[in-house]
Motif scaffolding. Structure first.
Motif, PDB file in Angstrom:
ATOM      1  N   ILE A  73       0.815  -1.202   0.000  1.00 49.73           N
ATOM      2  CA  ILE A  73       0.000   0.000   0.000  1.00 49.73           C
ATOM      3  C   ILE A  73       0.856   1.263   0.000  1.00 49.73           C
ATOM      4  CG2 ILE A  73      -1.818   1.250   1.266  1.00 49.73           C
ATOM      5  CD1 ILE A  73      -2.691  -1.452   2.406  1.00 49.73           C
ATOM      6  N   ALA A  74       2.081   1.171   0.497  1.00 51.65           N
ATOM      7  CA  ALA A  74       2.943   2.348   0.612  1.00 51.65           C
ATOM      8  C   ALA A  74       3.146   3.006  -0.751  1.00 51.65           C
ATOM      9  CB  ALA A  74       4.292   1.943   1.201  1.00 51.65           C
ATOM     10  N   GLY A  75       3.190   4.324  -0.733  1.00 51.52           N
ATOM     11  CA  GLY A  75       3.454   5.046  -1.974  1.00 51.52           C
ATOM     12  C   GLY A  75       3.122   6.518  -1.830  1.00 51.52           C
ATOM     13  N   PHE A  76       3.506   7.272  -2.848  1.00 46.15           N
ATOM     14  CA  PHE A  76       3.187   8.701  -2.919  1.00 46.15           C
ATOM     15  C   PHE A  76       1.886   8.828  -3.691  1.00 46.15           C
ATOM     16  CE2 PHE A  76       3.603  13.015  -4.728  1.00 46.15           C
ATOM     17  CZ  PHE A  76       3.794  13.725  -3.550  1.00 46.15           C
ATOM     18  N   ARG A  85       6.186  16.967  -9.080  1.00 46.91           N
ATOM     19  CA  ARG A  85       7.271  16.160  -8.519  1.00 46.91           C
ATOM     20  C   ARG A  85       7.305  14.769  -9.179  1.00 46.91           C
ATOM     21  NH1 ARG A  85       7.365  16.011  -2.161  1.00 46.91           N
ATOM     22  NH2 ARG A  85       9.558  15.594  -2.604  1.00 46.91           N
ATOM     23  N   PRO A  86       7.494  14.727 -10.471  1.00 46.72           N
ATOM     24  CA  PRO A  86       7.453  13.427 -11.149  1.00 46.72           C
ATOM     25  C   PRO A  86       8.563  12.483 -10.729  1.00 46.72           C
ATOM     26  CG  PRO A  86       8.215  15.137 -12.656  1.00 46.72           C
ATOM     27  CD  PRO A  86       7.722  15.832 -11.425  1.00 46.72           C
ATOM     28  N   LEU A  87       9.771  12.985 -10.564  1.00 48.69           N
ATOM     29  CA  LEU A  87      10.879  12.103 -10.210  1.00 48.69           C
ATOM     30  C   LEU A  87      10.684  11.504  -8.829  1.00 48.69           C
ATOM     31  CD1 LEU A  87      13.961  14.073 -11.611  1.00 48.69           C
ATOM     32  CD2 LEU A  87      12.628  12.251 -12.695  1.00 48.69           C
ATOM     33  N   HIS A  88      10.227  12.316  -7.898  1.00 46.63           N
ATOM     34  CA  HIS A  88       9.932  11.809  -6.549  1.00 46.63           C
ATOM     35  C   HIS A  88       8.843  10.747  -6.617  1.00 46.63           C
ATOM     36  CE1 HIS A  88       9.228  11.843  -2.202  1.00 46.63           C
ATOM     37  NE2 HIS A  88       7.944  11.943  -2.467  1.00 46.63           N
ATOM     38  N   THR A  89       7.810  10.993  -7.418  1.00 52.36           N
ATOM     39  CA  THR A  89       6.700  10.046  -7.535  1.00 52.36           C
ATOM     40  C   THR A  89       7.175   8.718  -8.084  1.00 52.36           C
ATOM     41  OG1 THR A  89       5.150  11.878  -7.896  1.00 52.36           O
ATOM     42  CG2 THR A  89       4.428   9.674  -8.576  1.00 52.36           C
ATOM     43  N   VAL A  94       7.635   3.493  -8.167  1.00 47.49           N
ATOM     44  CA  VAL A  94       8.155   2.518  -9.138  1.00 47.49           C
ATOM     45  C   VAL A  94       9.449   1.891  -8.622  1.00 47.49           C
ATOM     46  CG1 VAL A  94       9.009   2.160 -11.475  1.00 47.49           C
ATOM     47  CG2 VAL A  94       7.072   3.688 -11.087  1.00 47.49           C
ATOM     48  N   THR A  95      10.447   2.731  -8.326  1.00 48.49           N
ATOM     49  CA  THR A  95      11.713   2.187  -7.843  1.00 48.49           C
ATOM     50  C   THR A  95      11.508   1.408  -6.548  1.00 48.49           C
ATOM     51  OG1 THR A  95      12.883   4.073  -8.805  1.00 48.49           O
ATOM     52  CG2 THR A  95      14.077   2.744  -7.186  1.00 48.49           C
ATOM     53  N   ALA A  96      10.718   1.951  -5.630  1.00 51.26           N
ATOM     54  CA  ALA A  96      10.482   1.263  -4.354  1.00 51.26           C
ATOM     55  C   ALA A  96       9.781  -0.077  -4.569  1.00 51.26           C
ATOM     56  CB  ALA A  96       9.661   2.148  -3.421  1.00 51.26           C
ATOM     57  N   THR A  97       8.849  -0.127  -5.505  1.00 44.66           N
ATOM     58  CA  THR A  97       8.173  -1.392  -5.789  1.00 44.66           C
ATOM     59  C   THR A  97       9.146  -2.404  -6.367  1.00 44.66           C
ATOM     60  OG1 THR A  97       6.051  -0.280  -6.138  1.00 44.66           O
ATOM     61  CG2 THR A  97       6.299  -2.474  -7.092  1.00 44.66           C
ATOM     62  N   ALA A  98      10.051  -1.955  -7.230  1.00 41.60           N
ATOM     63  CA  ALA A  98      11.049  -2.863  -7.796  1.00 41.60           C
ATOM     64  C   ALA A  98      11.982  -3.405  -6.707  1.00 41.60           C
ATOM     65  CB  ALA A  98      11.859  -2.138  -8.871  1.00 41.60           C
ATOM     66  N   VAL A  99      12.371  -2.543  -5.765  1.00 40.58           N
ATOM     67  CA  VAL A  99      13.221  -2.989  -4.654  1.00 40.58           C
ATOM     68  C   VAL A  99      12.464  -4.014  -3.806  1.00 40.58           C
ATOM     69  CG1 VAL A  99      14.392  -2.265  -2.538  1.00 40.58           C
ATOM     70  CG2 VAL A  99      14.573  -0.863  -4.607  1.00 40.58           C
ATOM     71  N   GLU A 143       0.492   7.046 -13.898  1.00 40.00           N
ATOM     72  CA  GLU A 143       1.462   6.276 -14.674  1.00 40.00           C
ATOM     73  C   GLU A 143       2.267   5.349 -13.776  1.00 40.00           C
ATOM     74  OE1 GLU A 143       3.489   9.559 -16.396  1.00 40.00           O
ATOM     75  OE2 GLU A 143       2.179   9.679 -18.155  1.00 40.00           O
ATOM     76  N   SER A 144       2.653   5.843 -12.592  1.00 42.05           N
ATOM     77  CA  SER A 144       3.469   5.032 -11.688  1.00 42.05           C
ATOM     78  C   SER A 144       2.692   3.817 -11.184  1.00 42.05           C
ATOM     79  CB  SER A 144       3.961   5.874 -10.508  1.00 42.05           C
ATOM     80  OG  SER A 144       2.910   6.192  -9.599  1.00 42.05           O
ATOM     81  N   LYS A 145       1.393   3.978 -10.977  1.00 47.69           N
ATOM     82  CA  LYS A 145       0.579   2.844 -10.543  1.00 47.69           C
ATOM     83  C   LYS A 145       0.446   1.813 -11.655  1.00 47.69           C
ATOM     84  CE  LYS A 145      -0.508   3.660  -6.248  1.00 47.69           C
ATOM     85  NZ  LYS A 145      -0.136   2.716  -5.172  1.00 47.69           N
ATOM     86  N   LEU A 146       0.294   2.269 -12.881  1.00 44.82           N
ATOM     87  CA  LEU A 146       0.207   1.337 -14.002  1.00 44.82           C
ATOM     88  C   LEU A 146       1.527   0.589 -14.183  1.00 44.82           C
ATOM     89  CD1 LEU A 146      -1.535   0.203 -16.241  1.00 44.82           C
ATOM     90  CD2 LEU A 146      -0.821   2.121 -17.701  1.00 44.82           C
ATOM     91  N   ILE A 147       2.635   1.294 -14.031  1.00 47.82           N
ATOM     92  CA  ILE A 147       3.942   0.631 -14.115  1.00 47.82           C
ATOM     93  C   ILE A 147       4.085  -0.396 -12.997  1.00 47.82           C
ATOM     94  CG2 ILE A 147       6.446   0.969 -13.949  1.00 47.82           C
ATOM     95  CD1 ILE A 147       5.979   3.758 -15.222  1.00 47.82           C
TER      96      ILE A 147
END
Length: 320
Positions: A73-76, A85-89, A94-99, A143-147
């Motif tokens: 559930i965690a996320g921005f 703030r696209p890079l932060h998002t 995305v990066t956190a989900t991959a980790v 977009e980040s949720k779809l990724i």
């Protein structure tokens, strides 16, 4: 065995934690408290404060606990802010989900329920969204949720990850006066804060082609949402089939005008909302079908609009 709830100190996550415990299922929480609250986590639930970008932290969690699966559930979660703030998002979502997925793979954990969003649909050309409605996100958040959904799909192909993603619009209400929505960007907190401060709540446009001229949306109670997260986890744990995505929708929706009238009735504070101009890109009506989730995930609207407002107002008053 326990389930890890990422973001379990947040508004939605804390309700999911309690829903697991009501089913007699142990939980572990990871949350960086960027928008969550440590006091939302029950004192007897193992709690790790930290970011999902910290792979070593996740390795520690998976080493110290027998984890059956993850509810992520965690996320921005702020679509409007994500444009600035696209890079932060992307880093947070995305990066956190991959980790997280890499740490799960290393630990041999192969089940995940992903808290996605109806923002993946953008502005659909239908007034009843289904899981087959084309995805066309209009913000870095969407977009980040779809990724995130794609990452789960690809891990499913690569290593057999068992997964499902839950998409939904507006989450409201409270399952306990101890838990409330504290987001400065969500409708209920904004309306309640205005009333408490003696200000008049505001509606963005009242000339839409809807029965009362205001936008119609899905509003679902957070406790109902939590039940379906746990139902999805239980199906995965039992090795039962799940769809890759589910919409948690009301099927009919309510208007912003109806919400304002209900708030006035429940709070006992009479007001006529101010009417501002439409927000660019706001469609008149977006409502999702919840038929698939009703079939598989015990999804249903257990709370009326009055009950949603009443529970949220009680939680807000508890800290006034």
């Amino acid at each position: 065995m326990a389930w890890l709830v990422t973001g379990g100190a947040g508004y939605i996550g804390s309700h999911v934690v309690r829903a697991f415990r009501e089913e007699g299922i142990d939980v572990v929480v990871v949350d960086d408290l960027s928008s969550g609250h440590a006091e939302f986590v029950p004192v007897d639930v193992p709690f790790y404060r930290g970011t999902l970008l910290d792979g070593e932290l996740l390795e520690t969690v998976f080493r110290e606990h027998r984890i059956a699966g993850v509810v992520h559930i965690a996320g921005f979660k702020y679509a409007g802010v994500s444009v600035q703030r696209p890079l932060h998002t992307y880093e947070q979502n995305v990066t956190a989900t991959a980790v997280l997925l890499a740490a799960m793979q290393e630990a041999g954990i192969d089940a995940i329920v992903f808290s996605s969003s109806a923002a993946v649909y953008g502005t659909p050309d239908t007034d009843l969204v289904t899981e087959e409605t084309p995805r066309s996100p209009e913000s870095p958040y969407g977009e980040s949720k779809l990724i995130g959904e794609w990452l789960l799909r690809d891990q499913g192909v690569a290593v057999g990850l068992r997964h499902t993603s839950l998409r939904y619009f507006n989450v409201v209400g409270s399952g306990s006066v101890e838990l409330r929505d504290t987001s400065p960007h969500n409708l209920f907190p904004m309306v309640f804060d205005a009333l408490v401060d003696g200000r008049t709540p505001r509606i963005n446009g009242n000339d839409y082609p809807t029965p009362d001229g205001t936008c119609v949306r899905d509003y679902i109670h957070v406790s109902d949402l939590a039940v379906s997260h746990v139902a999805a986890a239980k199906r995965l744990d039992a090795g039962e089939r799940v769809e890759p995505v589910y919409n948690l929708g009301s099927g009919d929706g309510v208007s912003v005008g109806e919400i304002m009238a209900t708030v006035a009735s429940v709070t006992g504070i009479p007001f006529t909302p101010e009417v501002g101009p439409r927000r660019a890109g706001d469609p008149a009506r977006i409502v999702a079908s919840g038929q698939l989730a009703a079939r598989d995930l015990d999804w249903r609207m257990r709370h009326s609009l009055t009950e949603m407002v009443d529970s949220a107002w009680a939680a807000r008053q508890a800290v006034s």
